[in-house]
Motif scaffolding. Sequence first.
Motif, mmCIF file in Angstrom:
data_model
loop_
_atom_site.group_PDB
_atom_site.id
_atom_site.type_symbol
_atom_site.label_atom_id
_atom_site.label_comp_id
_atom_site.label_asym_id
_atom_site.label_seq_id
_atom_site.Cartn_x
_atom_site.Cartn_y
_atom_site.Cartn_z
ATOM 1 N N PRO A 157 0.828 -1.205 0.000
ATOM 2 C CA PRO A 157 0.000 0.000 0.000
ATOM 3 C C PRO A 157 0.863 1.256 0.000
ATOM 4 N N ILE A 158 0.288 2.342 -0.496
ATOM 5 C CA ILE A 158 0.966 3.635 -0.527
ATOM 6 C C ILE A 158 0.176 4.616 0.329
ATOM 7 N N LEU A 159 0.846 5.194 1.313
ATOM 8 C CA LEU A 159 0.248 6.218 2.164
ATOM 9 C C LEU A 159 0.904 7.556 1.859
ATOM 10 N N MET A 160 0.167 8.626 2.083
ATOM 11 C CA MET A 160 0.711 9.970 1.870
ATOM 12 C C MET A 160 0.673 10.766 3.171
ATOM 13 N N GLY A 161 1.758 11.465 3.457
ATOM 14 C CA GLY A 161 1.774 12.414 4.551
ATOM 15 C C GLY A 161 1.191 13.737 4.090
ATOM 16 N N ALA A 162 0.374 14.365 4.929
ATOM 17 C CA ALA A 162 -0.264 15.618 4.533
ATOM 18 C C ALA A 162 -0.652 16.418 5.763
ATOM 19 N N ALA A 171 -4.460 13.064 -1.026
ATOM 20 C CA ALA A 171 -4.153 11.753 -0.457
ATOM 21 C C ALA A 171 -5.385 10.858 -0.466
ATOM 22 N N ALA A 172 -6.526 11.424 -0.103
ATOM 23 C CA ALA A 172 -7.751 10.628 -0.058
ATOM 24 C C ALA A 172 -8.257 10.271 -1.451
ATOM 25 N N GLU A 173 -7.846 11.022 -2.456
ATOM 26 C CA GLU A 173 -8.229 10.704 -3.832
ATOM 27 C C GLU A 173 -7.440 9.522 -4.379
ATOM 28 N N VAL A 174 -6.121 9.478 -4.105
ATOM 29 C CA VAL A 174 -5.272 8.546 -4.858
ATOM 30 C C VAL A 174 -4.525 7.531 -4.008
ATOM 31 N N LEU A 178 -3.661 7.927 4.812
ATOM 32 C CA LEU A 178 -3.149 9.244 5.169
ATOM 33 C C LEU A 178 -2.318 9.151 6.434
ATOM 34 N N LEU A 179 -1.131 9.722 6.398
ATOM 35 C CA LEU A 179 -0.318 9.924 7.591
ATOM 36 C C LEU A 179 -0.495 11.378 8.010
ATOM 37 N N VAL A 180 -1.256 11.590 9.067
ATOM 38 C CA VAL A 180 -1.556 12.952 9.517
ATOM 39 C C VAL A 180 -0.286 13.551 10.100
ATOM 40 N N MET A 181 0.131 14.669 9.569
ATOM 41 C CA MET A 181 1.365 15.309 9.995
ATOM 42 C C MET A 181 1.383 15.492 11.517
ATOM 43 N N PRO A 182 2.508 15.196 12.203
ATOM 44 C CA PRO A 182 2.490 15.204 13.671
ATOM 45 C C PRO A 182 2.240 16.567 14.301
ATOM 46 N N PHE A 183 2.515 17.657 13.588
ATOM 47 C CA PHE A 183 2.253 18.989 14.127
ATOM 48 C C PHE A 183 0.798 19.356 13.819
#
Length: 334
Positions: A157-162, A171-174, A178-183
Amino acid sequence: MKVHVQLDSAPGAGAARSRELAETGAGGLFTFEGPHDVFFPLVEAASAVDLDLMTNVAIAFPRSPMHLAHSANDLQLLSRGHFRLGLGSQIKPHIEKRYSATWSRPAARMKETVAAVKAIFTAWENTSTLNFRGEFFTHTLMPPTFDPGPNPYGPPPILMGALGPVMTRTAAEVADGLLVMPFHTQRHFLERTLPAVDAGLRESGRTRDEFTIIPQVIVGVGRGDDQLAAAARGVRALLSFYGSTPAYRPVLDVEGWGEVQPELNALSKRGGYADMASLITDPMLTTLAVVGTPEECAAEIRRRFGEHADEVCSYFPGYDVEPSDVASMISLLT
């Protein structure tokens, strides 16, 4: 709730460190693109532990989709199907000045990167002709000599940070997750992140059940005044570093703290890193991060994210965390 922890090791120490982290009860390990390569420690971890492994994140723009596909495919093999490729865009100064790579239309470029990597995976899985033609990338050549063939565990699988709404929606489109940015704060997560996720999922024709959301949490955990004070210092330092970045100001704006961002940025440009942490007040500390005993941290993580996520990534920055405290916190979440 599955808890992923950071594999923070230099080359050669990844296997031993992975085993230490596995003893805390962590469900997965992730690497950060920092002083060492983001993929190499996971190669060592794959031979040492049977945990989920993830780049969090590999910076996409300096790398070709073909490089990313080969690295991800090999780690999927080494980990026996337990690898996920986490990708991120980074900010413009780092892409141009640190990596000497091209920065333009980051969300569009990330969208095409994910599509290109998936097209390469599909070609390998189906032994079909590779014919990806996009605005930024073209992949049309895959002789048998360079084709690894189908992965017995399937493509990873491919996850995107955003962080921002456009990248989150993309990220939710493709992507697969989702990796929710830590800040971020709980309010930013609820008011900005989740609506953007839902908008992207509508574009893709999917629901949240078909998409993985992994919040990332900056944690200051300890017992006793001395441990908690040390943890708070480490967390404040990281929060001040993140807060100095103009692109991250929307998180502070949501909480009414936006005016702090230019002050942090000015100090960072003067090299005043030691003074930056003093601008992170106690309310900012406990809103942007999770700080307390293992029991308090576990309860707060579950309160913030339990309704929306089955997994979290936990950072313990800038202080010596006790493995027993990490283990206690994880035991209360899993």
